[in-house]
Design an enzyme around this catalytic site. Structure first.
Site, short mmCIF file in Angstrom:
data_model
loop_
_atom_site.label_atom_id
_atom_site.label_comp_id
_atom_site.label_asym_id
_atom_site.label_seq_id
_atom_site.Cartn_x
_atom_site.Cartn_y
_atom_site.Cartn_z
N PRO A 65 6.92 -4.33 13.74
CG PRO A 65 6.34 -6.56 13.34
CD PRO A 65 7.28 -5.48 12.90
CG ASP A 123 11.21 -6.77 14.65
OD1 ASP A 123 10.07 -7.22 14.39
OD2 ASP A 123 12.04 -6.41 13.79
CG HIS A 124 5.55 -10.29 17.62
ND1 HIS A 124 5.85 -11.63 17.49
CD2 HIS A 124 4.52 -10.22 18.52
CE1 HIS A 124 5.04 -12.34 18.24
NE2 HIS A 124 4.23 -11.51 18.90
NE ARG A 125 10.16 -6.91 11.26
CZ ARG A 125 10.80 -5.97 10.56
NH1 ARG A 125 10.48 -5.74 9.31
NH2 ARG A 125 11.76 -5.27 11.13
CB SER A 126 13.48 -11.21 14.78
OG SER A 126 13.36 -9.96 15.41
#
Lengths: 411, 730
Positions: A210, A383-386
């Protein structure tokens, strides 16, 4: 005694490789360290060297075909030894094994000895992937528990170049991309291993990460002035490039915001302890990303020299795997092509990539005045996950700060 | 103290014994033929035991040595067109009937045997040895001997299992008015099994010309008759059913002959069945060449006592006394019988390196394994096939399903006199419990038969009718679960008969039943039988989901020479759909599925009442699924062309059925699918079924036990999600 030469893992995570060429033939004497074969992995072609002197008994894998890590690719004989008769059960699935009395004959490739981390895929997906010449390694699918299903292969094919491969033409299936109507004359070129790897990794990145994008502009007035001063007296290859400053600025920013120097692992977040920056380099074969390890600890001059060496060897195709694998952050710079700004795709498993455009003179406010200044557009893909937006924004601000206050990069 | 009044059975129970006058009056030619038959059979059986002892008979060799008098006495009372069947110990009966057929004029004990007798003996021995030149091409062996032409309907390895079928043949004789009769032979062990007693009752109720011939040899394997019943005079069984019963000395062929003539008189006069109990003795154990005494369940003295009354010795003595044959001639006869059998055995075996073996070329080809399990459907040649989409005749768009059921059967019975409908209450209640047989008993009173509640007997009776060929029976199980009650007849007999008897004897029988899930009839009335029938050999299965399809598929079922299960559903009975107004004669091919709704992302295979439910769900969800109504469900009739084409397109398959998971149909289908289309599948074959337990009576529990639309929704959502194309959330 006869020793079986198995394909070693020439780089971390390597599961298979193509034996691009054999440099020896059956019966040839070989010395320790003598190159036996050229092995083409995802990104590099390497020489496989003999570990001991001896004589080549037979070659078990044809040049140009793929072998799995751990698979027997050749049999080496000690001096005076003859080839043992093949075990009768060997390669039961291989069609028409070569007669044992013909040492020159190529035995067909044998199946993998073991399949650790075999990707889950539906029977249909496997078949479609084989027909399309795709490997499923590293891919995570849309089905249950990441099973790769038809739709994943279709997306992969759709995102790959449309040319057909030089390998035997795949059967037409519903999944292969149809030839676009109205297409003019074209030449079909084979897709290299490297091209395939790029395609696969980027599809995966673009589909599964994402992304969000942060943009900023940096005033390079001070940087360009400093660069002129620093380069004064340096000749050609020794000159510091704008890109060197950018890499350095990124390394400094990461040192100040280590929480952005992370890798997303699904269940875990890995905080990297060193700052290794991957720098995109265009080569004839495609994109390579050599790594500047410990970039924050390098002086600008060292960094610049290292970068030039890596870039040169990347173009020559002679990077070692450890020189292009890994890294916690990437820098991609298309400024030399006059690109104003662009958004790059995060290079998994990293969390961020910085895209730098050209430094062009644009009107910008300085105090109460509008002046013409050299301005560079920076786009950080995250990366919006991290990494969350605020952290990404702080990181980009730090990079900008480094570029606008270049003296800080020299300290 | 109440009044006690003795009641007496309606039917007589008598012992019949030949008098001295009868012995004096015995026709010499009959006596000589009788002796020849006894000796031929004895020699045959001795050779079988000899071969068995040398390992040349695979499986049991049930010898009838000592019991020949019963078979020969009764067979010589029969006409060639009369029929018999028997049990696992039936070589003697089979040979006696066949000998009487091939040598109708009698057998001269002092002349060479003619070729037909020799051929018969050889073909029978070959069958017992499992060789391809046998009567059933080696399939049947010792226990499944059939030679229809000679009146041998086929012997049976299930104790009592052949008895209901004999009644079916008797029904065909009665209906045809031929006066022919059927003897069904069985032993003391079979007297206590349900199918025998059920059939006695049914045959008596319908006055069928069948003789229940009990060979009371005293032992069911090693269990003595007195251990198994409080009334060891087994002919007494007839009294319970109003059947005249005779007890006779089975060691005396002449007494048996006289008793059989009396029985035939009664049967041919239309007075119904007869029981004959012949007291006799097998000299050897259940099977093999050792005497019973060797196993300790009887003693040598008892065996010696019976051997002293040997039927051959007895008859030979009488004929010698009457100077009908000389002592030397009797010895010569026995020697010629033994020599002929020796010769025949020599033609079937060879000795290699001191060991005798079957001549290898005489075995059946292994490729014959499944041949003839079902017919080749050549009987469907010339059938006119129609589909609703292309039907040019008049359609009533709002016809009731149940009316199509009754109407097509009425039409067929009108055009085909062979069709007979039977089942519980099919003749009353305006067409049985659901109206499916409405109008049939009024218009065809002799061909719409309400049966006793005895599924095993009436199913077996129908099987006998079908095997006879003059009748095409349609039986109804009021509920599918009753197949377990009739399981021997349904699965051991009907499903296996064609194959077991060599692969070319038709079994044109239709079994109708209705799935009743949703009616609250509970655990023992609520199954879907498709899975069980599909995994048992021999049956064809159709499951029509619309009135139009019902007409066509029933017409095909009635035309087919194989047993066909037609599954109906109570939910469909009340449904309405398009049905032909006046054309009730078209067929729909066995083995043709129907694409109910085209689609690209998921193939849904379903049948019967779940077709419409599935369609409603699919349309409600708006999912791009292809629904296939399988219509024909058995292994031989699955429409793989349509199914595979769909799965190759959609790459995903869901099987939807209503019933319990364990006995489900989808298990077998899923297995076939993964075998055929594995490389085309994008996920495992998915299934919708009911629960594991049989549905309960409680409304809520029943609904939960059967697959319902919500289960279909859930399964479709999962199947779409698992191929990476999840549907939007509700």
């Amino acid at each position: 005694m006869a020793t079986e030469l198995t394909l070693p893992a020439l780089s971390a995570g390597m599961e298979d490789a193509v034996i691009a060429a054999w440099l020896v033939g059956p019966g040839d004497r070989v010395e320790k360290g003598q190159p036996l074969a050229e092995v083409e992995t995802d990104k590099a072609t390497m020489e496989l060297e003999a570990e001991a002197p001896g004589r080549v008994g037979r070659l078990a894998v044809k040049a140009g075909t793929r072998a799995d890590v751990g698979q027997v690719i050749a049999v080496l004989l000690a001096e005076g030894e003859t080839l043992p008769a093949p075990a009768p059960e060997a390669a039961a699935s291989a069609p028409a094994p070569a007669p044992a009395s013909a040492p020159a004959a190529m035995a067909p490739a044998m199946g993998p000895a073991a399949e650790p981390d075999r990707p889950r895929a539906s029977p249909l997906a496997r078949r479609l992937a084989t027909q399309a010449g795709l490997t499923l390694d590293g891919l995570s699918g849309s089905g249950p528990k990441g099973r790769i299903v038809r739709v994943d292969i279709e997306r992969l094919i759709a995102s790959a170049p449309k040319e057909t491969t030089a390998e035997p033409a795949p059967e037409p299936t519903t999944a292969t991309a149809p030839i676009p109507p109205g297409l003019g004359p074209y030449e079909a070129r084979p897709v290299s291993q490297m091209r395939r790897t790029i395609a696969r990794r980027l599809v995966e990145a673009k589909q599964t990460i994402p992304h969000f994008y942060l943009e900023a502009e940096a005033d390079l007035e001070a940087l360009l002035t400093l660069r002129t001063q620093v380069n004064d007296g340096r000749e050609g290859a020794a000159r510091i490039s704008v890109n060197d400053f950018i890499v350095k600025a990124a390394a400094r920013a990461l040192a100040r915001l280590p929480e952005a120097n992370v890798i997303w692992r699904g269940d875990e977040l890995w905080q990297l302890s060193t700052i290794d920056i991957a720098v995109a380099v265009a080569t004839d074969g495609g994109l390579m990303t050599p790594i500047l390890r410990g970039a924050d600890r390098m002086s600008l001059g060292t960094l610049s020299a290292e970068m030039k060496d890596l870039a040169a060897r990347a173009r020559a195709g002679s990077l070692k795997p450890e020189e292009y694998q890994g890294g916690g952050f990437s820098v991609s710079n298309l400024g030399m092509y006059g690109v104003r700004s662009f958004s790059a795709i995060v290079n998994p498993p990293q969390s961020c990539i910085l895209a730098a455009g050209a430094a062009e003179r644009r009107p910008m406010g300085r105090g109460d005045q509008i002046v013409l200044a050299p301005v560079m557009s920076l786009t950080l893909s995250v990366d919006h996950r991290s990494v969350d937006g605020a952290l990404g924004a702080q990181l980009l601000a730090e990079i900008r700060k480094g570029l606008e206050d270049p003296m800080s990069l020299l300290l | 103290m109440p009044d006690f009044t003795d009641l007496t059975p309606l039917a007589p129970w008598r012992e019949i014994r030949a008098t001295e006058a009868d012995r004096t009056a015995l026709d010499p030619e009959t006596g000589r033929t009788m002796l020849s038959q006894l000796c031929l059979i004895r020699a045959f059986e001795e050779k079988v035991l000899d071969l068995a002892g040398r390992g040349l008979v695979h499986g049991p060799a049930h010898s009838a040595i000592g019991q020949e008098g019963g078979a020969v006495g009764s067979a010589l009372a029969m006409r060639p067109t009369d029929q018999v069947n028997g049990s696992h110990r039936a070589h003697h009966q089979f040979l006696a009937k066949a000998l009487a057929y091939v040598a109708e004029a009698g057998i001269d004990p002092e002349a060479e045997f003619d070729g037909e007798i020799r051929d018969l003996s050889k073909k029978t021995l070959a069958e017992i040895m499992g060789l391809s030149q046998g009567f059933c091409r080696g399939r049947g062996g010792s226990m499944h001997l059939r030679w229809a032409e000679a009146g041998n309907l086929g012997t049976n390895a299930i104790v009592g299992g052949g008895v209901p079928m004999a009644a079916g043949a008797a029904w065909a004789h009665q209906q045809a008015g031929t006066g022919d009769v059927v003897y069904t032979y069985f032993g003391d062990g079979a007297v206590n099994i349900g199918s025998v007693l059920e059939t006695m009752n049914l045959a008596a109720a319908w006055k069928l010309p069948i003789c229940f011939f009990i060979e009371n040899n005293r032992y069911a394997v090693s269990t003595h008759v007195s251990e198994a019943t409080a009334e060891p005079r087994l002919s007494a069984r007839g009294l319970a059913f109003g059947i005249p019963a005779f007890k006779v000395d089975g060691m005396d062929a002449l007494s048996v002959l006289i008793a059989s003539h009396e029985a035939n008189r009664i049967m041919r006069a239309g007075e119904g069945p007869v029981v004959i109990e012949a007291d006799l003795y097998r000299y050897f154990h259940q099977n093999g060449p050792l005497p019973g005494s060797a196993f300790g369940y009887r003693d040598k003295a008892e065996e010696a006592e019976w051997r002293a009354r040997d039927p051959i010795e007895g008859l030979a003595g009488l004929l010698q006394t009457r100077q009908i044959i000389g002592e030397d001639a009797v010895a010569g006869l026995r020697a010629r019988c033994a020599a002929m059998m020796e010769e025949i055995a020599g033609e079937l075996t060879e000795t290699v390196e001191g060991k005798t073996r079957v001549i290898p070329s005489l075995w059946p080809e292994e490729s014959f394994r499944d041949a003839g399990l079902r017919g080749d459907l050549s009987e469907m040649d010339g059938a006119r096939y129609e589909e609703e989409d292309s039907f040019s005749g008049a359609l009533d768009a709002n016809a009731k399903f149940i009316d199509a059921v009754a109407n097509v059967m009425h039409r067929r019975m009108d055009t085909d006199e062979r069709i007979v409908v039977l089942g519980e209450d099919v003749h009353r209640l305006k067409g049985g419990t659901n109206g499916a047989t409405r109008g049939l008993s009024q218009d065809f009173p002799d061909r719409c038969l309400g049966t006793p509640i005895a599924e095993n007997a009436f199913t077996g009776l129908a099987a006998g009718m079908a095997a006879d060929g003059r009748v095409r029976p349609v039986i109804e199980f009021m509920y599918p679960d009753f197949m377990w009650v009739a399981a021997d007849q349904v699965f051991n007999q009907i499903g296996k008969a064609r194959h077991m008897f060599g692969g070319d004897s038709p079994m044109p029988l239709v079994l109708r039943t209705k799935v009743a899930m949703g009616t609250g009839y509970g655990s023992q009335h609520s199954m879907d039988p498709a899975g069980i029938f599909a995994t048992a050999p021999g049956w064809r299965i159709v499951a029509p989901s619309t009135p139009f399809d019902y007409v066509g598929l029933m017409n095909s079922a009635l035309r087919c020479d194989d047993p066909v299960l037609v599954i109906e559903h109570v939910d469909l009975y009340a449904s309405k759909g398009a049905a032909p107004v006046d054309d009730l004669d078209y067929c729909i091919p066995l083995g043709k599925a129907k694409v109910v709704r085209p689609g690209n992302r998921l193939t849904i295979l379903t049948y019967l009442a779940m077709v419409e439910k599935t369609r409603a769900v699919v349309e409600d969800l708006g999912v791009d699924a292809e629904i296939i109504d399988l219509r024909s469900l058995d292994r031989a009739s699955l429409d793989w062309e349509t199914i595979e084409a769909s799965i190759r397109k959609t790459n995903n398959v869901l099987i939807v059925e209503q019933g319990a998971r364990g006995t489900s149909y989808g298990g077998m289908l899923a297995d076939e699918l993964q075998r055929r289309v594995f490389d085309w599948l994008d996920q495992p074959v998915q299934r919708v079924t009911g629960g594991e337990a049989s549905p309960s009576i409680s409304k809520v529990l029943e609904a939960a036990a059967c697959a319902r639309p919500a289960d279909i929704v859930q399964a479709i959502r999962a199947a779409m999600a698992d191929q990476g194309r999840p549907l939007a959330a509700e």
